[in-house]
Design a protein around this motif. Structure first.
Motif, PDB file in Angstrom:
ATOM      1  N   SER A 122       0.798  -1.116  -0.107  1.00 10.25           N
ATOM      2  CA  SER A 122       0.038  -0.004   0.018  1.00 10.25           C
ATOM      3  C   SER A 122       0.819   1.219   0.143  1.00 10.25           C
ATOM      4  N   LYS A 123       0.401   2.268  -0.753  1.00 13.06           N
ATOM      5  CA  LYS A 123       1.193   3.602  -0.756  1.00 13.06           C
ATOM      6  C   LYS A 123       0.629   4.514   0.238  1.00 13.06           C
ATOM      7  N   THR A 124      -0.388   4.221   0.996  1.00 15.98           N
ATOM      8  CA  THR A 124      -0.919   5.102   1.908  1.00 15.98           C
ATOM      9  C   THR A 124       0.258   5.356   3.284  1.00 15.98           C
ATOM     10  N   ASN A 274      -0.522   7.395  -7.871  1.00 15.67           N
ATOM     11  CA  ASN A 274       0.833   7.277  -7.180  1.00 15.67           C
ATOM     12  C   ASN A 274       0.979   8.050  -6.143  1.00 15.67           C
ATOM     13  N   THR A 275       0.383   9.051  -6.232  1.00 19.34           N
ATOM     14  CA  THR A 275       0.738  10.261  -5.047  1.00 19.34           C
ATOM     15  C   THR A 275      -0.250  10.200  -3.965  1.00 19.34           C
ATOM     16  N   LEU A 276      -1.642   9.498  -4.378  1.00 19.34           N
ATOM     17  CA  LEU A 276      -2.921   9.447  -3.504  1.00 19.34           C
ATOM     18  C   LEU A 276      -3.421  11.051  -3.282  1.00 19.34           C
ATOM     19  N   THR A 277      -3.164  11.768  -4.130  1.00 23.98           N
ATOM     20  CA  THR A 277      -3.654  13.077  -3.716  1.00 23.98           C
ATOM     21  C   THR A 277      -4.479  13.476  -5.097  1.00 23.98           C
ATOM     22  N   ASP A 282     -15.902  19.241  -7.305  1.00 26.14           N
ATOM     23  CA  ASP A 282     -16.843  20.406  -7.187  1.00 26.14           C
ATOM     24  C   ASP A 282     -16.199  21.296  -6.116  1.00 26.14           C
ATOM     25  N   THR A 283     -14.860  21.328  -5.731  1.00 27.39           N
ATOM     26  CA  THR A 283     -14.261  22.206  -4.825  1.00 27.39           C
ATOM     27  C   THR A 283     -12.736  22.566  -5.355  1.00 27.39           C
ATOM     28  N   ASN A 284     -11.956  23.481  -4.796  1.00 26.96           N
ATOM     29  CA  ASN A 284     -10.908  23.900  -5.070  1.00 26.96           C
ATOM     30  C   ASN A 284      -9.899  23.335  -4.079  1.00 26.96           C
ATOM     31  N   THR A 285     -10.338  22.437  -3.264  1.00 25.41           N
ATOM     32  CA  THR A 285      -9.724  21.633  -2.200  1.00 25.41           C
ATOM     33  C   THR A 285      -8.971  20.687  -2.547  1.00 25.41           C
ATOM     34  N   GLN A 286      -7.394  20.644  -2.177  1.00 21.68           N
ATOM     35  CA  GLN A 286      -6.604  19.322  -2.502  1.00 21.68           C
ATOM     36  C   GLN A 286      -6.649  18.543  -1.202  1.00 21.68           C
ATOM     37  N   VAL A 287      -6.869  17.353  -1.445  1.00 23.23           N
ATOM     38  CA  VAL A 287      -6.710  16.216  -0.269  1.00 23.23           C
ATOM     39  C   VAL A 287      -5.648  14.993  -0.912  1.00 23.23           C
ATOM     40  N   LYS A 288      -5.426  14.334   0.511  1.00 20.51           N
ATOM     41  CA  LYS A 288      -4.444  13.247   0.203  1.00 20.51           C
ATOM     42  C   LYS A 288      -5.107  12.057   1.036  1.00 20.51           C
ATOM     43  N   LEU A 289      -5.260  10.897   0.377  1.00 21.82           N
ATOM     44  CA  LEU A 289      -5.721   9.775   0.945  1.00 21.82           C
ATOM     45  C   LEU A 289      -4.916   9.115   1.766  1.00 21.82           C
ATOM     46  N   THR A 290      -5.078   9.052   3.107  1.00 18.79           N
ATOM     47  CA  THR A 290      -3.945   8.559   3.973  1.00 18.79           C
ATOM     48  C   THR A 290      -4.105   6.884   4.499  1.00 18.79           C
ATOM     49  N   THR A 291      -5.605   6.623   4.466  1.00 21.88           N
ATOM     50  CA  THR A 291      -5.729   4.938   4.454  1.00 21.88           C
ATOM     51  C   THR A 291      -7.148   4.739   4.190  1.00 21.88           C
TER      52      THR A 291
END
Length: 363
Positions: A122-124, A274-277, A282-291
């Motif tokens: 897993s890449k998380t 690859n980066t999970l980001t 419908d937003t300008n919010t950047q998120v990252k999947l952690t698990t």
């Protein structure tokens, strides 16, 4: 917007993705709860039954009066002589001690950062774990709406749940295939299917509760649903009370209350594998999947009434799956607002009710 309860008049059968041919593999296993597409089709059929002119226009020129139908919410209402409660598929980051299967209380897995000594592909950056030696997830289980609210807002340490088998009764049915011309029994065409009666031995009823927009049905009526076009009644009811998230911060999780289709298998298309980001829809919010806690995939197809042919079989992430995120740039309030406008994160077939989510806190 309209909310109705669908109550079965008889046993129901919702076919799963497993192949089933009379005379070869003689057992047909049903799927319950039904896929959102089954409910979507039942609503369309109920509308056309009440509006024959629209149905004629649909058959003759393809004009679809139900094209604006959108399923906004799906739950399950338990009813008995003492009252009723809404239930939802249990989140898969809740587990029970495998040594105490008879218990009806689950605990929440804890989020911990990977330290580098774990072996995983897993890449998380984080993992879900517990101090218990052996645990079991809550597949084929349900939590009531108050428990779900406590879960989303972290207002409890233990969470009560019920197994699906406590709400339904499985009734076997044996049948035989018929010759299409003579309508007589065909040799070697014996089959067996497991029918579902959404009622237990104590006469507790398990209804389907749906909120939808873009279509108006009478306050009550009869419709057909599932295999063999079994009958069910429906009745308008009060809208489901909302579960407004009450938190701020840079972390959150999304709980799937219905199955979802993602182009990257278990991963939504707006997240880079690859980066999970990614930018939340419908937003300008950047998120990252952690698990995440994701269940076994479901195979879901359907039938296209307009084209008069089966829909392609797709693999879906099951209801109850949970995704944990961290906000890298933006505000969680923008995500909450986006989900109020469109509560689905499915990459396709959103209108049918796939990918409906609730947002919750992370400890």
């Amino acid at each position: 917007m309209q909310t109705i309860n669908i109550s079965a008049l008889d046993t129901l059968f919702f076919r799963g993705g497993k192949p089933f041919t009379m005379g070869q593999e003689t057992t047909g296993n049903g799927l319950f709860p039904p896929s959102p597409s089954v409910i979507y089709g039942a609503l369309r059929t109920a509308y056309f039954a009440e509006n024959q002119e629209d149905f004629k226009a649909f058959k003759m020129i393809g004009k679809d009066a139900t094209d604006q139908l959108i399923i906004e919410h799906i739950a399950y209402e338990r009813r008995d002589e003492y009252g009723s409660d809404l239930y939802f598929p249990a989140p898969l980051d809740l587990v029970i001690d495998k040594k105490k299967k008879d218990e009806s209380k689950a605990v929440l897995l804890q989020v911990e950062a990977l330290e580098g000594d774990e072996i995983s592909n897993s890449k998380t950056t984080h993992i879900l774990r517990t101090g218990l030696s052996k645990v079991e997830d809550l597949s084929e289980s349900f939590v009531d709406i108050d428990t779900l609210k406590d879960y989303l807002n972290l207002n409890a340490h233990e969470f009560y749940f019920k197994k699906l088998e406590e709400f339904i009764t499985i009734e076997p049915k044996v049948g035989v295939g018929l010759n299409r011309k003579t309508r007589t029994a065909e040799e070697g065409q014996l089959y067996f299917i497991a029918m579902t009666r959404p009622r237990n031995k104590q006469d507790t009823i398990f209804d389907i509760n749906i909120t939808f927009s873009g279509l108006q049905l009478p306050d009550n009526g009869v419709l057909r649903i599932g295999g063999e076009g079994k009958g069910a009644t429906y009745q308008s009811t009060s809208p489901t009370k909302q579960l407004p998230p009450n938190f701020e911060g840079k972390t959150f999780k999304l709980y799937l209350s219905t199955p979802a289709f993602f182009q990257q298998g278990w991963l939504p298309k707006w997240i880079d594998k690859n980066t999970l980001t990614g930018i939340f829809p419908d937003t300008n919010t950047q998120v990252k999947l952690t698990t995440c806690a994701v269940g076994k995939p479901l195979s879901i197809g359907g039938f296209d009434v307009k084209k008069q042919q089966p829909k392609p079989m797709l693999r879906a992430v099951p209801a109850g799956s949970v995704y944990y995120f961290e906000i890298e740039n933006g505000d969680v309030k923008d995500i909450i607002d986006a989900l109020k406008k469109s509560p689905s994160i499915s990459d396709c077939r959103k209108k049918e009710g796939f990918g409906l989510v609730f947002i919750g806190k992370i400890k």
